[in-house]
Motif scaffolding. Structure first.
Motif, PDB file in Angstrom:
ATOM      1  N   CYS A   1      -4.115  -0.484  -2.300  1.00 42.56           N
ATOM      2  CA  CYS A   1      -3.143  -1.555  -2.106  1.00 42.56           C
ATOM      3  C   CYS A   1      -3.075  -2.431  -3.356  1.00 42.56           C
ATOM      4  O   CYS A   1      -4.093  -2.738  -3.961  1.00 42.56           O
ATOM      5  N   GLU A   2      -1.886  -2.791  -3.733  1.00 44.10           N
ATOM      6  CA  GLU A   2      -1.649  -3.560  -4.943  1.00 44.10           C
ATOM      7  C   GLU A   2      -1.435  -5.033  -4.610  1.00 44.10           C
ATOM      8  O   GLU A   2      -0.931  -5.369  -3.547  1.00 44.10           O
ATOM      9  N   PRO A   3      -1.794  -5.927  -5.529  1.00 42.92           N
ATOM     10  CA  PRO A   3      -1.562  -7.350  -5.287  1.00 42.92           C
ATOM     11  C   PRO A   3      -0.076  -7.720  -5.319  1.00 42.92           C
ATOM     12  O   PRO A   3       0.339  -8.676  -4.688  1.00 42.92           O
ATOM     13  N   VAL A   4       0.730  -6.951  -6.039  1.00 43.58           N
ATOM     14  CA  VAL A   4       2.167  -7.218  -6.112  1.00 43.58           C
ATOM     15  C   VAL A   4       2.890  -6.241  -5.188  1.00 43.58           C
ATOM     16  O   VAL A   4       2.665  -5.039  -5.250  1.00 43.58           O
ATOM     17  N   ARG A   5       3.751  -6.776  -4.345  1.00 49.94           N
ATOM     18  CA  ARG A   5       4.513  -5.925  -3.439  1.00 49.94           C
ATOM     19  C   ARG A   5       5.901  -5.682  -4.009  1.00 49.94           C
ATOM     20  O   ARG A   5       6.555  -6.590  -4.497  1.00 49.94           O
TER      21      ARG A   5
ATOM     22  N   CYS B   1       0.854  -1.191   0.000  1.00 50.24           N
ATOM     23  CA  CYS B   1       0.000   0.000   0.000  1.00 50.24           C
ATOM     24  C   CYS B   1       0.890   1.242   0.000  1.00 50.24           C
ATOM     25  O   CYS B   1       1.619   1.479   0.951  1.00 50.24           O
TER      26      CYS B   1
ATOM     27  N   LYS C   1      -1.004 -10.814   3.512  1.00 51.01           N
ATOM     28  CA  LYS C   1      -0.171  -9.692   3.079  1.00 51.01           C
ATOM     29  C   LYS C   1       0.371  -8.876   4.251  1.00 51.01           C
ATOM     30  O   LYS C   1       1.156  -7.962   4.062  1.00 51.01           O
TER      31      LYS C   1
END
Length: 93
Positions: free
Chosen positions: A42-46, A34, A72
């Motif tokens: 917030c994105e699914p890929v960090r 995030c 996450k």
């Protein structure tokens, strides 16, 4: 952190990019994917996977803030042995 970056790249073979946050909470949110606390973006890929320091108490806000994040949620893996404190002081005259 530059020494860590050099060792990680040259000895372990990882590509490293660094960034910083304006506060401990911002860094914890970035670790969860995030970019900004409370934005809901917030994105699914960090892209952030590791943090060297956090001055705010991890457990003071992490449980409430990340109730819905499931797997996450960033994990506190312990400390590096350097404990610090900060404060504000007024010198007498």
């Amino acid at each position: 952190s530059s020494i860590w970056q050099i060792l990680t790249e040259e000895k372990l073979g990882y590509n490293v990019s660094t960034d910083s946050g304006s506060a401990s909470r911002t860094v914890i949110y970035a670790l969860a994917g995030c970019p900004l606390p409370g934005t809901g973006s917030c994105e699914p890929v960090r892209y952030m996977h590791f943090s060297f320091e956090s001055w705010e108490g991890y457990h003071d806000y992490i449980e409430e803030s990340f109730k819905t994040f499931g797997d996450k949620v960033p994990r506190n893996l312990g400390n590096l042995g350097y404990v610090g404190s900060d404060g504000m002081f007024i010198l007498g005259r």
